[in-house]
Write a protein that holds these residues in place. Structure first.
Motif, PDB file in Angstrom:
ATOM      1  N   LEU A 214       0.825  -1.201   0.000  1.00 16.78           N
ATOM      2  CA  LEU A 214       0.000   0.000   0.000  1.00 16.78           C
ATOM      3  C   LEU A 214       0.864   1.258   0.000  1.00 16.78           C
ATOM      4  O   LEU A 214       0.544   2.247  -0.654  1.00 16.78           O
ATOM      5  CB  LEU A 214      -0.914  -0.012   1.228  1.00 16.78           C
ATOM      6  N   THR A 215       1.970   1.201   0.728  1.00 15.92           N
ATOM      7  CA  THR A 215       2.908   2.328   0.734  1.00 15.92           C
ATOM      8  C   THR A 215       3.409   2.625  -0.662  1.00 15.92           C
ATOM      9  O   THR A 215       3.450   3.783  -1.110  1.00 15.92           O
ATOM     10  CB  THR A 215       4.095   2.036   1.663  1.00 15.92           C
ATOM     11  N   ALA A 216       3.801   1.579  -1.403  1.00 11.31           N
ATOM     12  CA  ALA A 216       4.300   1.760  -2.767  1.00 11.31           C
ATOM     13  C   ALA A 216       3.232   2.378  -3.666  1.00 11.31           C
ATOM     14  O   ALA A 216       3.528   3.244  -4.505  1.00 11.31           O
ATOM     15  CB  ALA A 216       4.759   0.416  -3.330  1.00 11.31           C
ATOM     16  N   GLU A 217       1.983   1.954  -3.474  1.00  9.07           N
ATOM     17  CA  GLU A 217       0.880   2.524  -4.272  1.00  9.07           C
ATOM     18  C   GLU A 217       0.743   4.022  -4.026  1.00  9.07           C
ATOM     19  O   GLU A 217       0.633   4.819  -4.973  1.00  9.07           O
ATOM     20  CB  GLU A 217      -0.421   1.812  -3.913  1.00  9.07           C
ATOM     21  N   TYR A 218       0.769   4.429  -2.750  1.00 11.41           N
ATOM     22  CA  TYR A 218       0.618   5.843  -2.427  1.00 11.41           C
ATOM     23  C   TYR A 218       1.843   6.646  -2.874  1.00 11.41           C
ATOM     24  O   TYR A 218       1.715   7.798  -3.298  1.00 11.41           O
ATOM     25  CB  TYR A 218       0.400   6.017  -0.931  1.00 11.41           C
ATOM     26  N   MET A 219       3.018   6.054  -2.773  1.00 13.27           N
ATOM     27  CA  MET A 219       4.229   6.734  -3.247  1.00 13.27           C
ATOM     28  C   MET A 219       4.139   7.009  -4.743  1.00 13.27           C
ATOM     29  O   MET A 219       4.559   8.072  -5.223  1.00 13.27           O
ATOM     30  CB  MET A 219       5.462   5.887  -2.932  1.00 13.27           C
ATOM     31  N   GLY A 220       3.573   6.046  -5.485  1.00  6.99           N
ATOM     32  CA  GLY A 220       3.419   6.245  -6.923  1.00  6.99           C
ATOM     33  C   GLY A 220       2.503   7.409  -7.254  1.00  6.99           C
ATOM     34  O   GLY A 220       2.791   8.209  -8.151  1.00  6.99           O
ATOM     35  N   THR A 221       1.400   7.526  -6.523  1.00  6.98           N
ATOM     36  CA  THR A 221       0.480   8.638  -6.752  1.00  6.98           C
ATOM     37  C   THR A 221       1.120   9.964  -6.355  1.00  6.98           C
ATOM     38  O   THR A 221       0.974  10.974  -7.057  1.00  6.98           O
ATOM     39  CB  THR A 221      -0.824   8.428  -5.962  1.00  6.98           C
ATOM     40  N   LEU A 222       1.838   9.968  -5.232  1.00 10.29           N
ATOM     41  CA  LEU A 222       2.526  11.184  -4.794  1.00 10.29           C
ATOM     42  C   LEU A 222       3.561  11.622  -5.814  1.00 10.29           C
ATOM     43  O   LEU A 222       3.735  12.822  -6.073  1.00 10.29           O
ATOM     44  CB  LEU A 222       3.186  10.933  -3.432  1.00 10.29           C
TER      45      LEU A 222
END
Length: 367
Positions: A309-317
């Motif tokens: 989930l962290t990687a997903e949010y990092m991608g959006t950021l």
């Protein structure tokens, strides 16, 4: 490059950067960041303009008409325009709109100019209208400098905003100034002082729902950081969420800010729901706010121990970063990169880290 048929080497020479960096930008591995993009493009005859599509056309026209009208108001020779309350209010609107679009860093000079001009005024001799307008302006200066990481100047501007509001006997403006001062104190990890400012603001009578809810949010987040006050913190945060009659913007921002406190209390699922709503809603209003809540989503996922989930949010950021220039967001990105080192061997986290790191402007990239 396409318009002028330049090679990467020729473009690099014109911009004063390396060909290797140009190559990274072309491949999407690195990005200039908005402030640096404006500077570089100006060297070759281009400029960056922002015209937010979320604003209603009539609102945009009304704002531009107001700005034009205050510029050309007849006045006596050498009159200080900061003595015109309509002019000051239009400056306030302009600063707020620019911060929502760009972040605080490109606005530091403008904010400090406003501080200097308002500081030169004799507060006690001003009309009530001008005291109220100047208090509004200094509040916007405070939150702009806060976002730019200029905490001492931000606190000074908040103090001036409070003084002007007291002279004008403007209770909502006093509460707003206390909110700004609590925000700065909390960012400095001075929880006791942040708590005191929030409590003072909440003692002001007849507060609008939006301001009371924001102060309860500040109160809750200050209490989170003081040992033994988890229950009081949770109660304050829940009180903030119970507010009614907020605008869609205020409701989204409040939910995102409350979520930060809930995340610190370990309520990760609830915090994640609120942050997701805030980030989605803020896309209609402010690239700056959206990036802030995306960063908080990633930090919450880190605290919850969820690398995917962290990687997903990092991608959006990563996709949001080029549109703003914010010291607070940059600091948050570096914190995310530091805390995800533990998951470096997880492929999706490794890729997300590389891309997020590549989107930091060269002058803010950590070694």
């Amino acid at each position: 490059m396409e318009q002028r048929s330049w090679t990467q080497t020729q473009l690099a020479k014109q911009l004063g950067v390396s060909q290797a960096w140009i190559s990274k930008v072309c491949r999407g591995v690195a990005d200039t960041g908005l402030a640096r993009a404006q500077e570089l493009l100006s060297r070759v005859g281009w400029e960056v303009r922002f015209s937010p599509s979320v604003e209603e056309p009539v609102e945009r026209r009304e704002f531009l008409a107001a700005a034009a009208s205050v510029v050309f108001v007849p006045s006596t020779a050498n009159a200080d325009p900061y003595l015109d309350h309509n002019y000051v209010r239009t400056l306030t609107d302009s600063l707020a709109r620019s911060r929502y679009e760009l972040g605080g860093m490109p606005l530091i000079s403008r904010a400090l100019v406003h501080t200097r001009h308002v500081g030169a005024l004799r507060i006690s001799s001003l009309s009530t209208q001008l005291q109220e307008a100047a208090s509004d302006l200094m509040y916007q200066v405070s939150v702009t400098l806060y976002d730019a990481g200029q905490l001492a100047q931000s606190e000074h501007a908040g103090t001036v905003a409070l003084e002007l509001a007291h002279h004008a006997q403007d209770f909502p403006a006093q509460a707003r100034a206390y909110d700004a001062l609590s925000r700065v104190a909390l960012y400095r990890s001075d929880s006791t002082r942040a708590l005191q400012y929030a409590q003072r603001g909440l003692r002001i009578p007849d507060l609008p729902a939006s301001r009371a809810s924001s102060l309860y949010m500040r109160l809750g987040r200050a209490l989170v950081s003081i040992r033994g006050h988890d229950r009081d913190a949770r109660n304050a945060l829940e009180t903030a969420l119970d507010a009614h009659g907020l605008s869609p913007f205020a409701e989204a921002a409040l939910g995102g800010d409350v979520a930060i406190g809930l995340s610190q209390l370990g309520e990760y699922d609830h915090a994640n729901v609120l942050l997701r709503k805030a980030a989605d809603a803020m896309g209609q209003y402010s690239p700056l706010f959206q990036a802030q809540y995306l960063g908080r989503q990633a930090q919450t996922a880190i605290r919850a121990g969820r690398p995917g989930l962290t990687a997903e949010y990092m991608g959006t950021l990563t996709r949001a970063l080029p549109f703003i220039s914010s010291a607070r967001v940059n600091t948050r990105v570096r914190e995310i990169l530091n805390r995800t080192k533990q998951w470096e061997r997880i492929p999706e986290v490794h890729i997300a880290r590389e891309r997020l790191h590549g989107m930091l402007a060269p002058e803010t990239t950590s070694s």
